[in-house]
Design a protein around this motif. Structure first.
Motif, PDB file in Angstrom:
ATOM      1  N   LEU A 268       0.873  -1.192  -0.466  1.00  0.00           N
ATOM      2  CA  LEU A 268      -0.455   0.153   0.544  1.00  0.00           C
ATOM      3  C   LEU A 268       0.924   1.611  -0.200  1.00  0.00           C
ATOM      4  O   LEU A 268       1.698   1.177   0.828  1.00  0.00           O
ATOM      5  N   ILE A 269       0.988   2.095  -1.318  1.00  0.00           N
ATOM      6  CA  ILE A 269       1.549   3.323  -1.107  1.00  0.00           C
ATOM      7  C   ILE A 269       0.939   4.272  -1.191  1.00  0.00           C
ATOM      8  O   ILE A 269      -0.376   4.230  -2.097  1.00  0.00           O
ATOM      9  N   PHE A 270       1.139   5.262  -0.542  1.00  0.00           N
ATOM     10  CA  PHE A 270       0.474   6.701  -0.387  1.00  0.00           C
ATOM     11  C   PHE A 270       1.697   7.878  -0.681  1.00  0.00           C
ATOM     12  O   PHE A 270       2.768   7.486  -0.469  1.00  0.00           O
ATOM     13  N   HIS A 271       1.660   9.023  -1.604  1.00  0.00           N
ATOM     14  CA  HIS A 271       2.154  10.171  -1.571  1.00  0.00           C
ATOM     15  C   HIS A 271       1.976  11.400  -1.206  1.00  0.00           C
ATOM     16  O   HIS A 271       0.525  11.322  -1.570  1.00  0.00           O
ATOM     17  N   TYR A 272       2.474  12.733  -0.832  1.00  0.00           N
ATOM     18  CA  TYR A 272       2.432  13.486   0.007  1.00  0.00           C
ATOM     19  C   TYR A 272       2.834  14.377  -0.611  1.00  0.00           C
ATOM     20  O   TYR A 272       3.811  14.494  -1.363  1.00  0.00           O
ATOM     21  N   ILE A 273       2.804  15.396  -1.003  1.00  0.00           N
ATOM     22  CA  ILE A 273       2.943  17.099  -0.913  1.00  0.00           C
ATOM     23  C   ILE A 273       3.548  17.596  -0.058  1.00  0.00           C
ATOM     24  O   ILE A 273       2.571  17.388   1.237  1.00  0.00           O
ATOM     25  N   PRO A 274       4.053  18.506  -0.116  1.00  0.00           N
ATOM     26  CA  PRO A 274       4.045  19.676   1.132  1.00  0.00           C
ATOM     27  C   PRO A 274       3.028  20.207   1.097  1.00  0.00           C
ATOM     28  O   PRO A 274       2.060  20.114   0.205  1.00  0.00           O
ATOM     29  N   GLU A 275       2.808  20.466   1.974  1.00  0.00           N
ATOM     30  CA  GLU A 275       1.596  22.039   2.265  1.00  0.00           C
ATOM     31  C   GLU A 275       1.241  23.179   1.681  1.00  0.00           C
ATOM     32  O   GLU A 275       0.716  23.449   1.274  1.00  0.00           O
ATOM     33  N   ASP A 276       2.388  23.822   1.198  1.00  0.00           N
ATOM     34  CA  ASP A 276       2.687  24.841   0.370  1.00  0.00           C
ATOM     35  C   ASP A 276       3.516  24.199  -0.592  1.00  0.00           C
ATOM     36  O   ASP A 276       3.620  25.967  -1.203  1.00  0.00           O
ATOM     37  N   SER A 277       2.781  23.576  -0.897  1.00  0.00           N
ATOM     38  CA  SER A 277       3.127  23.649  -2.732  1.00  0.00           C
ATOM     39  C   SER A 277       2.290  24.225  -3.669  1.00  0.00           C
ATOM     40  O   SER A 277       1.089  24.608  -3.188  1.00  0.00           O
ATOM     41  N   THR A 278       3.170  24.768  -5.087  1.00  0.00           N
ATOM     42  CA  THR A 278       2.215  25.670  -5.657  1.00  0.00           C
ATOM     43  C   THR A 278       1.283  25.413  -6.988  1.00  0.00           C
ATOM     44  O   THR A 278       0.104  25.745  -7.706  1.00  0.00           O
ATOM     45  N   GLU A 279       1.577  23.276  -7.193  1.00  0.00           N
ATOM     46  CA  GLU A 279       1.142  22.908  -8.229  1.00  0.00           C
ATOM     47  C   GLU A 279       1.108  21.565  -8.158  1.00  0.00           C
ATOM     48  O   GLU A 279       1.975  20.698  -7.848  1.00  0.00           O
ATOM     49  N   ILE A 280       0.580  20.636  -8.726  1.00  0.00           N
ATOM     50  CA  ILE A 280       0.674  19.146  -8.969  1.00  0.00           C
ATOM     51  C   ILE A 280       0.100  19.271 -10.466  1.00  0.00           C
ATOM     52  O   ILE A 280      -1.469  19.567 -11.027  1.00  0.00           O
ATOM     53  N   ALA A 281      -0.136  17.671 -11.181  1.00  0.00           N
ATOM     54  CA  ALA A 281      -0.401  17.469 -12.117  1.00  0.00           C
ATOM     55  C   ALA A 281      -2.146  17.403 -11.985  1.00  0.00           C
ATOM     56  O   ALA A 281      -2.268  17.004 -10.781  1.00  0.00           O
ATOM     57  N   ALA A 282      -3.191  17.443 -13.005  1.00  0.00           N
ATOM     58  CA  ALA A 282      -4.391  17.265 -12.513  1.00  0.00           C
ATOM     59  C   ALA A 282      -4.887  16.327 -12.334  1.00  0.00           C
ATOM     60  O   ALA A 282      -5.761  15.418 -11.484  1.00  0.00           O
ATOM     61  N   PHE A 283      -4.451  15.197 -12.393  1.00  0.00           N
ATOM     62  CA  PHE A 283      -4.883  13.505 -11.667  1.00  0.00           C
ATOM     63  C   PHE A 283      -5.055  13.089 -10.224  1.00  0.00           C
ATOM     64  O   PHE A 283      -5.581  12.904 -10.320  1.00  0.00           O
ATOM     65  N   TYR A 284      -4.232  14.372  -9.726  1.00  0.00           N
ATOM     66  CA  TYR A 284      -3.809  14.109  -8.488  1.00  0.00           C
ATOM     67  C   TYR A 284      -4.952  15.193  -7.029  1.00  0.00           C
ATOM     68  O   TYR A 284      -4.523  15.156  -6.129  1.00  0.00           O
ATOM     69  N   ASN A 285      -5.305  15.978  -7.943  1.00  0.00           N
ATOM     70  CA  ASN A 285      -6.718  17.053  -7.747  1.00  0.00           C
ATOM     71  C   ASN A 285      -7.320  16.030  -6.984  1.00  0.00           C
ATOM     72  O   ASN A 285      -8.712  15.352  -8.217  1.00  0.00           O
ATOM     73  N   PRO A 286      -8.838  16.396  -6.063  1.00  0.00           N
ATOM     74  CA  PRO A 286      -8.297  16.872  -4.744  1.00  0.00           C
ATOM     75  C   PRO A 286      -7.615  16.742  -3.999  1.00  0.00           C
ATOM     76  O   PRO A 286      -7.242  15.205  -4.010  1.00  0.00           O
ATOM     77  N   LEU A 287      -6.473  16.433  -2.907  1.00  0.00           N
ATOM     78  CA  LEU A 287      -6.047  16.472  -2.109  1.00  0.00           C
ATOM     79  C   LEU A 287      -6.545  16.241  -0.797  1.00  0.00           C
ATOM     80  O   LEU A 287      -7.935  17.025  -1.167  1.00  0.00           O
ATOM     81  N   VAL A 288      -5.757  15.832  -0.121  1.00  0.00           N
ATOM     82  CA  VAL A 288      -6.780  15.431   0.643  1.00  0.00           C
ATOM     83  C   VAL A 288      -6.131  16.349   2.434  1.00  0.00           C
ATOM     84  O   VAL A 288      -4.616  15.261   2.252  1.00  0.00           O
TER      85      VAL A 288
END
Length: 262
Positions: free
Chosen positions: A216-236
């Motif tokens: 089971l794999i999770f990916h996280y990004i910093p809360e202050d990130s400014t963009e991400i590929a559309a596939f990963y929206n919405p974030l939690v």
């Protein structure tokens, strides 16, 4: 002087935390996801494998945390936001948002995944993503455990090359950076491997007779990130509220390598 997980992560881009989940939790994960894949493939992504491929019967699940109508989705969301995992994530990258969940079954005979870098797909900016790779079985070289390249987090995203499709179900791979070495991991069920989005990693086929390599794999990004590929929206967010970031160019469920050049 004892090294902290933050020290190890800064040096290698990779840190393994043993037994973050206990045996009962691991067994529950196995049961819930095996029951779900036996019932239907509604959580799966189509990787275009032939019908006689072991991965046709056991396809990888992507974003199960978004499907709280089923037990597999509920447990994925719970663990994505579990304080034991988020505490480590916060030490490594600060306050974070959950970007992706995946479950890999990797039954005996299944191909591996060629060497790659996760942020080629997620396109998190200005920093990168962080993976939390939870071993749901004991894993080693025989059943297709991860191979990683310590120190490759200090390199740029690399241009991919064609992969060997007899070894990998994905069709592109990145080379091991000059001066660095690929290392085979060995993990016990319940261990969690955290690694930087630029770390080169992948796996060979599961050559065992009767051993799955579930993860089971999770990916996280910093809360202050400014963009991400559309596939990963919405974030939690950790409080389960969602967040939407501006869309980065490239990325996606399979990675658009033509558009994903750094």
């Amino acid at each position: 002087m004892t090294q902290t997980i933050a020290d190890i992560y800064r040096r290698d881009g990779i840190v393994q935390v043993p037994q973050l989940l206990d045996a009962a939790e691991v067994e529950q994960l196995r049961t819930v996801f095996m029951d779900q894949v036996a019932e239907d493939h509604s959580l799966a992504i189509d990787d275009g494998v032939p019908d006689d491929d072991p991965l046709a019967r056991f396809p990888r699940f992507v974003h199960p945390h978004r499907r709280t109508d089923v037990a597999a989705g509920r447990i994925a969301l719970e663990l994505m936001l579990d304080s034991r995992i988020l505490d480590v994530v916060t030490v490594l990258i600060g306050p974070a948002l959950g970007a992706q969940s995946m479950f890999y079954f990797k039954p005996p005979g299944a191909r591996g995944q060629a060497l790659h870098q996760d942020n080629t797909f997620l396109r998190a900016d200005p920093e990168t993503c962080l993976a939390a790779w939870i071993a749901v079985d004991d894993v080693d070289a025989e059943n297709g455990g991860l191979a990683v390249v310590p120190g490759s987090h200090q390199t740029e995203l690399a241009c991919p090359e064609p992969a060997d499709l007899t070894e990998s179900f994905t069709n592109a791979e990145v080379p091991v950076p000059d001066g660095l070495t690929k290392v085979q991991t060995k993990m016990r069920a319940g261990d969690v491997l955290f690694f930087h989005g630029s770390v080169v990693h992948g796996s060979r086929p599961n050559t065992s007779v009767d051993r799955f390599r579930r993860a089971l794999i999770f990916h996280y990004i910093p809360e202050d990130s400014t963009e991400i590929a559309a596939f990963y929206n919405p974030l939690v967010r950790p409080d389960r509220r969602t967040a939407v970031l501006p869309e980065a160019i490239g990325g996606g469920p399979c990675g658009d390598y033509a558009d994903a050049e750094p």
